[in-house]
Design a protein around this motif. Structure first.
Motif, PDB file in Angstrom:
ATOM      1  N   ALA A  27      23.724  48.206  54.179  1.00  0.00           N
ATOM      2  CA  ALA A  27      23.488  49.443  54.928  1.00  0.00           C
ATOM      3  C   ALA A  27      22.276  49.293  55.847  1.00  0.00           C
ATOM      4  O   ALA A  27      22.333  49.662  57.025  1.00  0.00           O
ATOM      5  N   ALA A  28      21.193  48.744  55.319  1.00  0.00           N
ATOM      6  CA  ALA A  28      19.984  48.580  56.120  1.00  0.00           C
ATOM      7  C   ALA A  28      20.219  47.638  57.300  1.00  0.00           C
ATOM      8  O   ALA A  28      19.768  47.897  58.421  1.00  0.00           O
ATOM      9  N   ALA A  29      20.939  46.561  57.050  1.00  0.00           N
ATOM     10  CA  ALA A  29      21.210  45.583  58.107  1.00  0.00           C
ATOM     11  C   ALA A  29      22.051  46.167  59.232  1.00  0.00           C
ATOM     12  O   ALA A  29      21.983  45.710  60.373  1.00  0.00           O
ATOM     13  N   HIS A  30      22.863  47.173  58.903  1.00  0.00           N
ATOM     14  CA  HIS A  30      23.755  47.769  59.900  1.00  0.00           C
ATOM     15  C   HIS A  30      23.299  49.158  60.347  1.00  0.00           C
ATOM     16  O   HIS A  30      24.016  49.843  61.077  1.00  0.00           O
ATOM     17  N   GLY A  31      22.129  49.575  59.884  1.00  0.00           N
ATOM     18  CA  GLY A  31      21.612  50.891  60.275  1.00  0.00           C
ATOM     19  C   GLY A  31      22.443  52.045  59.753  1.00  0.00           C
ATOM     20  O   GLY A  31      22.627  53.049  60.444  1.00  0.00           O
ATOM     21  N   LEU A  32      22.951  51.923  58.528  1.00  0.00           N
ATOM     22  CA  LEU A  32      23.831  52.928  57.940  1.00  0.00           C
ATOM     23  C   LEU A  32      23.216  53.523  56.680  1.00  0.00           C
ATOM     24  O   LEU A  32      22.377  52.902  56.044  1.00  0.00           O
ATOM     25  N   THR A  33      23.690  54.701  56.329  1.00  0.00           N
ATOM     26  CA  THR A  33      23.382  55.246  55.014  1.00  0.00           C
ATOM     27  C   THR A  33      24.281  54.542  54.008  1.00  0.00           C
ATOM     28  O   THR A  33      25.242  53.851  54.387  1.00  0.00           O
ATOM     29  N   LEU A  34      24.012  54.747  52.722  1.00  0.00           N
ATOM     30  CA  LEU A  34      24.873  54.133  51.711  1.00  0.00           C
ATOM     31  C   LEU A  34      26.306  54.641  51.833  1.00  0.00           C
ATOM     32  O   LEU A  34      27.259  53.865  51.736  1.00  0.00           O
ATOM     33  N   GLY A  35      26.466  55.934  52.049  1.00  0.00           N
ATOM     34  CA  GLY A  35      27.814  56.498  52.208  1.00  0.00           C
ATOM     35  C   GLY A  35      28.531  55.936  53.418  1.00  0.00           C
ATOM     36  O   GLY A  35      29.724  55.617  53.357  1.00  0.00           O
ATOM     37  N   GLN A  36      27.805  55.806  54.532  1.00  0.00           N
ATOM     38  CA  GLN A  36      28.411  55.222  55.735  1.00  0.00           C
ATOM     39  C   GLN A  36      28.778  53.761  55.504  1.00  0.00           C
ATOM     40  O   GLN A  36      29.801  53.289  56.007  1.00  0.00           O
TER      41      GLN A  36
END
Length: 80
Positions: free
Chosen positions: A19-28
């Motif tokens: 998630a962090a690597a892709h700029g996402l939340t865990l849900g995303q």
């Protein structure tokens, strides 16, 4: 609506890193991974339905002496 799921700490760390690597939340991140998996399965199914070269050669030779290409040209010309 939100819910809680139980996952191992190792999976939580991996998901968090993704998630962090892709700029996402865990849900995303979960949603993105599910979408990717659905697309891979869809295209794998499409690929299984496409005849391979051996099948095409055999079909081409068995339709008629000129092959499928000649048949299709004559068919399309007749449709005009």
């Amino acid at each position: 609506m939100q819910t809680t799921i139980k996952i191992s700490p190792a999976v939580r760390e991996r998901l968090g890193a993704y998630a962090a690597a892709h700029g996402l939340t865990l849900g995303q991140a979960v949603d993105a991974l599910l979408n990717d998996d659905e697309q891979r399965r869809f295209w794998a199914n499409v690929k299984r339905q496409i005849p391979d070269d051996d099948y095409r050669r055999e079909a081409n030779a068995s339709v008629e002496p000129g092959g499928v290409e000649d048949y299709m040209v004559r068919f399309e010309e007749g449709a005009r």
